[in-house]
Structures are given as C-alpha cells and as structure tokens.
Enzyme design. Structure first.
Site, PDB file in Angstrom:
ATOM      1  N   LYS A 219     -35.092  -3.454 -25.731  1.00  0.00           N
ATOM      2  CA  LYS A 219     -35.423  -4.506 -26.703  1.00  0.00           C
ATOM      3  C   LYS A 219     -36.936  -4.656 -26.830  1.00  0.00           C
ATOM      4  CE  LYS A 219     -35.021  -9.422 -27.222  1.00  0.00           C
ATOM      5  NZ  LYS A 219     -34.408 -10.651 -26.734  1.00  0.00           N
ATOM      6  N   GLU A 225     -39.603   1.597 -16.550  1.00  0.00           N
ATOM      7  CA  GLU A 225     -38.630   2.606 -16.124  1.00  0.00           C
ATOM      8  C   GLU A 225     -38.095   3.380 -17.326  1.00  0.00           C
ATOM      9  OE1 GLU A 225     -38.640  -0.712 -15.403  1.00  0.00           O
ATOM     10  OE2 GLU A 225     -37.275  -1.135 -13.726  1.00  0.00           O
ATOM     11  N   GLY A 279     -31.282  -9.588 -23.690  1.00  0.00           N
ATOM     12  CA  GLY A 279     -30.862  -8.306 -23.120  1.00  0.00           C
ATOM     13  C   GLY A 279     -29.468  -8.375 -22.528  1.00  0.00           C
ATOM     14  N   ARG A 280     -29.184  -9.433 -21.740  1.00  0.00           N
ATOM     15  CA  ARG A 280     -27.877  -9.515 -21.071  1.00  0.00           C
ATOM     16  C   ARG A 280     -26.768  -9.944 -22.021  1.00  0.00           C
ATOM     17  NH1 ARG A 280     -31.585 -12.923 -19.213  1.00  0.00           N
ATOM     18  NH2 ARG A 280     -31.317 -15.190 -19.256  1.00  0.00           N
ATOM     19  N   GLU A 365     -29.398 -13.816 -13.813  1.00  0.00           N
ATOM     20  CA  GLU A 365     -30.600 -13.963 -14.669  1.00  0.00           C
ATOM     21  C   GLU A 365     -30.513 -15.265 -15.452  1.00  0.00           C
ATOM     22  OE1 GLU A 365     -31.776 -10.753 -17.340  1.00  0.00           O
ATOM     23  OE2 GLU A 365     -32.778  -9.706 -15.726  1.00  0.00           O
ATOM     24  N   HIS A 396     -11.382  -3.172   1.810  1.00  0.00           N
ATOM     25  CA  HIS A 396     -11.757  -2.381   2.987  1.00  0.00           C
ATOM     26  C   HIS A 396     -13.248  -2.476   3.281  1.00  0.00           C
ATOM     27  CE1 HIS A 396      -7.698  -0.720   3.061  1.00  0.00           C
ATOM     28  NE2 HIS A 396      -7.786  -0.820   1.735  1.00  0.00           N
ATOM     29  N   LYS A 511     -42.925  -6.789 -11.726  1.00  0.00           N
ATOM     30  CA  LYS A 511     -43.276  -5.687 -12.648  1.00  0.00           C
ATOM     31  C   LYS A 511     -44.788  -5.518 -12.707  1.00  0.00           C
ATOM     32  CE  LYS A 511     -39.580  -6.459 -16.066  1.00  0.00           C
ATOM     33  NZ  LYS A 511     -39.331  -6.872 -17.443  1.00  0.00           N
TER      34      LYS A 511
HETATM   35  O1  F6P Z   1     -34.672  -7.416 -16.010  1.00  0.00           O
HETATM   36  C1  F6P Z   1     -35.405  -8.034 -16.988  1.00  0.00           C
HETATM   37  C2  F6P Z   1     -35.033  -7.573 -18.361  1.00  0.00           C
HETATM   38  O2  F6P Z   1     -35.899  -8.146 -19.266  1.00  0.00           O
HETATM   39  C3  F6P Z   1     -33.594  -7.880 -18.735  1.00  0.00           C
HETATM   40  O3  F6P Z   1     -33.396  -9.173 -19.164  1.00  0.00           O
HETATM   41  C4  F6P Z   1     -33.330  -6.838 -19.750  1.00  0.00           C
HETATM   42  O4  F6P Z   1     -31.961  -6.676 -19.978  1.00  0.00           O
HETATM   43  C5  F6P Z   1     -33.974  -5.641 -19.102  1.00  0.00           C
HETATM   44  O5  F6P Z   1     -35.129  -6.158 -18.467  1.00  0.00           O
HETATM   45  C6  F6P Z   1     -34.346  -4.531 -20.031  1.00  0.00           C
HETATM   46  O6  F6P Z   1     -35.272  -4.951 -20.977  1.00  0.00           O
HETATM   47  P1  F6P Z   1     -35.569  -4.101 -22.272  1.00  0.00           P
HETATM   48  O7  F6P Z   1     -34.325  -3.996 -23.055  1.00  0.00           O
HETATM   49  O8  F6P Z   1     -36.650  -4.843 -22.998  1.00  0.00           O
HETATM   50  O9  F6P Z   1     -36.049  -2.748 -21.824  1.00  0.00           O
END
Ligand code: F6P
Length: 544
Positions: A219, A225, A279-280, A365, A396, A511
């Site tokens: 987003k 990453e 995002g979530r 979150e 288990h 971060k």
């Molecule tokens: O973990 C933090 C966060 O902002 C989440 O809320 C989100 O789903 C994830 O990182 C990925 O973010 P993006 O879609 O901006 O890469």
C-alpha cells in the site's frame, strides 16, 4: 476462574455523561466485583443449566457462535450489553459505515467495507466509487488472464507462476484465501514476505522468468522488505528477459502511484489501493489478485458477498443478536473482567491453517494500543496476545499448557460441519477432537466424574473457557462472513476500550532503527548511537 455472582446489580449510568467505556472505573470495578464477591460455579455446572446452549449461542448466515463454555451468566451478559450500548457501539458503527474519519490519527475513514459491499460503495462520492469499481474489474480481468495461463491481453506470453511479494496485510490475506479456497490449478503462486533471502534464492533457482509474473503488493510502496525482494526479483528477470519484457511481467497493487511509476511498473499493470483501506483489511481489495486468479472470479465475488452479508448483519441486528457484538463482549469479559492475557485460535480444518496468522495481525495491530482516543493512557487491558495453530496438530503442542498451565488461555475453536471430502470417518475424528478439547477444558476431570483419588498430576482443573465457531461448510461466502465477523468484533472492542483500532504507529520505530543498524552490520558505518545499547553485541557479531 471467573465465578458466577449471585449479587444482582445494574450498571449505574449517569445521565450527565453521554458515554461510558470499560475504562470508567465504576464499570470495570462493578463487573469485577460481580465476579469476585460471588460464589464459584464450575463451568461444568453451567453447561448443564437448562437452555445454556440456547441462551449462549447465536447463528447468523452460515455461522454459529457457541459461547456457552465461558463463565458468562445471563446477568453479566445483560450488563455487558448495556456497556456496549453506553459505549456508543451503535453510533460508532454508524460513523464507521458513513465514512467518518474514524482513523483520526491518520485523518482518514476506514472504509474497507466499500471493497465488498455495494451499499457502502454507493455512499462514496461518485468519482471514488467509480475508481473502486473499475479497479475491481481490472483486477478480475488480470486474474482471469493469469488463470488462463497468460499475461493480460498477451495470449502469447505464458504465465505458469506468480511471485507475490508483500508483507503483513499485503500477503496474509491472499495466502489464506489460496490455502482455503484455491482450486486445483496449473498456476502456482509463491509468496515472498520476510526479507530473508534463503527462500527467495531457492525459489528463483526453480523458476523460469519467461513463465512468471511478479506482483508487488504494498500500500505504501515504502516497505523495506517488499522493495528489496522486488528489486532482486526484477534483476533476476531482467537479466534473462531484458528490461522491457521483464517490466511487462511486473504488476503492482499500491496507493502510492508515484513510487510505483518510479519503480518502473507500467501504468497499465498498476492496481490502485485507496488509503482508507488499511493493510490488515485489504484482503477484499486488489491485493488478492493472485488469490482471485486461483479461486476464480465467481468464488472471489462470493467471498466479497459473504463479508457484505456479515456487514449487513452487524449493521442491522440488535446488539443481543449481533454476532460481532456478542463475540466482542465475550472478549471483553475474558480480557478485562477475568484478566486473561492471551487468546488462542484453533481452526480444525487444514484449509484454515493460516487463520491464526491472519488474525494475529488483525487483532494485535488493531487492539494493541495503550492510549485512548483522548490521548490519555488507557487504564484497562487492551488486546490479548493472540496465537494459534490448526487442530489436531495444536493438541500435540499447545494444549498441555491450555489444560494444566498456570495461565488460562481462552480459545476460539473454528470447525466446519460438512467437509469437501468423502472420508466421513476422518472428519468425525477431527470434529470429535475439537468438541472433546472444548469439553475437557471446560469441565476438567472432576466435572466428568473422574475418581477423586486420580493422581494430582493427571487431574485437569477445568473452568477454561472457549467459544466454538461453526461454519456449515467452508465456502467463499462463509469464509467472507468469518473474516468480517472478526473485523467487526475487533471494532466493537475498540469502541468499548475507547481506542483507535485503525492505526499502527507501534511498528514504526523498529523500522527506522533497522535502517541505521543495517550499515553497521555491513561494516559501512563505524558505530550506531550509544543509546541503542547495541554496540557490544555488534562487535561480537563482527568478530564471529
Ligand atoms: O506492519 C505494519 C504494516 O504497515 C501493516 O499494517 C501492513 O499490512 C504492512 O506493514 C505492509 O505495509 P505495505 O502494504 O505498505 O507494504
């Protein structure tokens, strides 16, 4: 254990105050007192009360919520329902669906429901609604092309593999969808999330760039990453195919169109994600492109419709019949009144094995906040630690502690009544295990009439609460209902806790620090600030 109270009371709502929250100490203390001042009634006895199931279960759509194995009684439930009403759950729900800026710390609404419900979409301004509808059509068009084995509009350009790059909400949803509802397909979807290169290098070694499409889902288009993986994967692709052919195979789902363009994604391959879809909450959006390709358009639409049906239920059902509200109140009871620190989710269906990971992000979150909407420290517990594992595997590993550990962990069991296979015996064993665990946790050995002389190490105390959520069958619609149920549950809890469930500033500091620690690890900077307290450890790492 939360005992039953025989002390009958009613919450003293003060007319001078128009809102109450769980943090109003009169509220919290009264409910807690209700527990501690009263006698103890074992869960095994509660379960045998007449109409226990009838009074403590509720169905909506294809879901049943059975919360009879909790220490709630009618009086406590009635007061919790009053708490929900006086916390402003109904007004807050209205504000959410009307598109008010409920995510006030980021100055935006939380309108992910518009991605799945035409009722909500119609409330958006026509330009935005049009953009959302067009993006969905475009996404479904891409999905159909991938499913047919080629790039959109390029039947000669093969696609047998998709590499979906994303993290958090930008990967958990599509991964869950493919595991739960993916059909047998010659299209293989591979997910890259954590920045670890071991898996990526192994994956790329097995793939042919000429048969692979790359989806970068982010987003913000700033997530370290995701961008690192995307750069590496595109280098691999360009080396083999050349820049133009590689770019043709690159797709992005993002709200940051400028960054997408700068990265080199062709505009035609970009799907827009509005900033008011968190995002979530993005499983309903174009982030699920790869999943839609594997599920098929019809199934994806049914999934959206299932969630829209749950939206409607949440909006229209009375509080006492409202599944998300009842689930939230059970959560509040376990967390705030009984003081249980954790919550486990155990799906008894291999297809739902990623539900715990998905809910970890959604629940923690959203609810992991210590400051209320007025900027004051909260004075009650908020999100529990949520974790889980599918059953029966979890039996288990986790269940020894659930049965005999010193902490009580309330459980959500998720079961499916009708399987999609023919092995009736295997399914009966699976469901029997789920019901057996719920029973053993609730009743313990004594509740089942085990002899008093049973060795103390073999005794189970019982009194350990759980809810059972049953789906008639695992269909796109029922999965949509289930996930929307949890979303709204989390929202209701946030109203009662008086926190903003839609931001996640807590993830930012780490971060930022990582960007200054990384050069030190690579030997490109001398030292990091003393205040990190890491220099000695870095020295150790350097010398190994
Ligand atoms: O973990 C933090 C966060 O902002 C989440 O809320 C989100 O789903 C994830 O990182 C990925 O973010 P993006 O879609 O901006 O890469």
């Amino acid at each position: 254990m939360c005992p039953e109270s025989h002390v009958v009371f009613d919450m003293p709502f003060n007319k001078a105050k128009d809102r109450y929250h769980i943090m109003d100490q009169d509220f919290l203390h009264l409910l807690q007192k209700y527990n501690t001042e009263s006698g103890q009634k074992p869960l095994s006895e509660r379960l045998n009360e007449p109409d226990r199931f009838k009074n403590f279960s509720k169905a909506a759509g294809n879901l049943l919520l059975d919360f009879s194995r909790t220490s709630l009684d009618q009086h406590a439930l009635a007061n919790l329902l009053k708490l929900a009403a006086h916390s402003g759950v109904e007004e807050s729900r209205e504000r959410l669906f009307q598109g008010v800026e409920v995510n006030f710390t980021e100055q935006r609404p939380a309108l992910h429901m518009a991605m799945r419900s035409d009722d909500v979409l119609d409330k958006l301004d026509p330009e935005t609604a049009n953009r959302v509808a067009k993006t969905r059509d475009k996404m479904l068009g891409f999905a159909a092309a991938f499913a047919a084995g080629h790039l959109p509009g390029e039947t000669g350009q093969l696609v047998r593999h998709i590499i979906h790059i994303g993290i958090g909400g930008s990967v958990l949803g599509p991964r869950l969808l493919i595991e739960a509802l993916g059909k047998r397909s010659s299209l293989q979807v591979h997910f890259l999330s954590s920045v670890d290169a071991h898996f990526r290098d192994r994956l790329l070694a097995d793939l042919d760039p000429a048969e692979t499409a790359v989806i970068v889902a982010t987003k913000s288009f700033t997530t370290g990453e995701t961008l690192l993986h995307a750069r590496r994967v595109m280098q691999w692709m360009k080396l083999e195919l050349g820049r133009d052919a590689a770019d043709q195979r690159l797709f992005a789902i993002s709200g940051n169109t400028a960054a997408v363009e700068e990265f080199g994604v062709p505009q035609a391959n970009t799907l827009y994600l509005p900033d008011w879809v968190g995002g979530r909450y993005s499983i309903w959006s174009a982030v699920s492109l790869a999943a839609a390709a594997v599920m098929g358009e019809g199934a994806f639409q049914e999934f959206l419709q299932g969630a829209a049906d749950m939206d409607r239920h949440f909006q229209t059902a009375e509080l006492e019949d409202n599944l998300p509200v009842l689930m939230a109140l059970t959560g509040i009871w376990n967390r705030n009144i009984c003081g249980f620190p954790a919550q486990a989710v155990i799906p008894y269906d291999h297809r739902l094995r990623s539900v715990p990971a998905y809910l970890q992000q959604l629940v923690m979150e959203s609810g992991g906040k210590s400051v209320d909407r007025e900027g004051q420290p909260v004075n009650c517990a908020t999100s529990p630690v949520l974790f889980g594992e599918p059953g029966t595997d979890a039996q288990h590993s986790l269940f020894q502690m659930f049965h005999q550990g010193t902490d009580i962990v309330p459980l959500d069991f998720i079961g499916v009544i009708r399987p999609d296979h023919q092995d009736e015996e295997a399914h009966a064993v699976l469901l029997a295990n789920m019901l057996a665990q719920a029973t053993a946790l609730a009743t313990g050995t004594a509740g089942l009439g085990s002899p008093a002389e049973l060795d103390i190490h073999q005794q189970m105390p019982g009194g350990r609460p759980s809810e059972i959520i049953l789906m008639d069958a695992l269909t796109p619609s029922s999965l949509g209902q289930l996930l929307a149920l949890y979303e709204h549950k989390v929202f209701v809890e946030s109203v009662i806790w008086n926190i903003n469930p839609f931001d996640q500033f807590g993830v930012e500091l780490g971060k930022v620090l990582a960007t200054s620690i990384q050069p030190a690890l690579q030997g490109n900077s001398d030292a990091i600030p003393e205040s990190y307290g890491l220099n000695a450890l870095l020295e150790y790492i350097k010398n190994r």
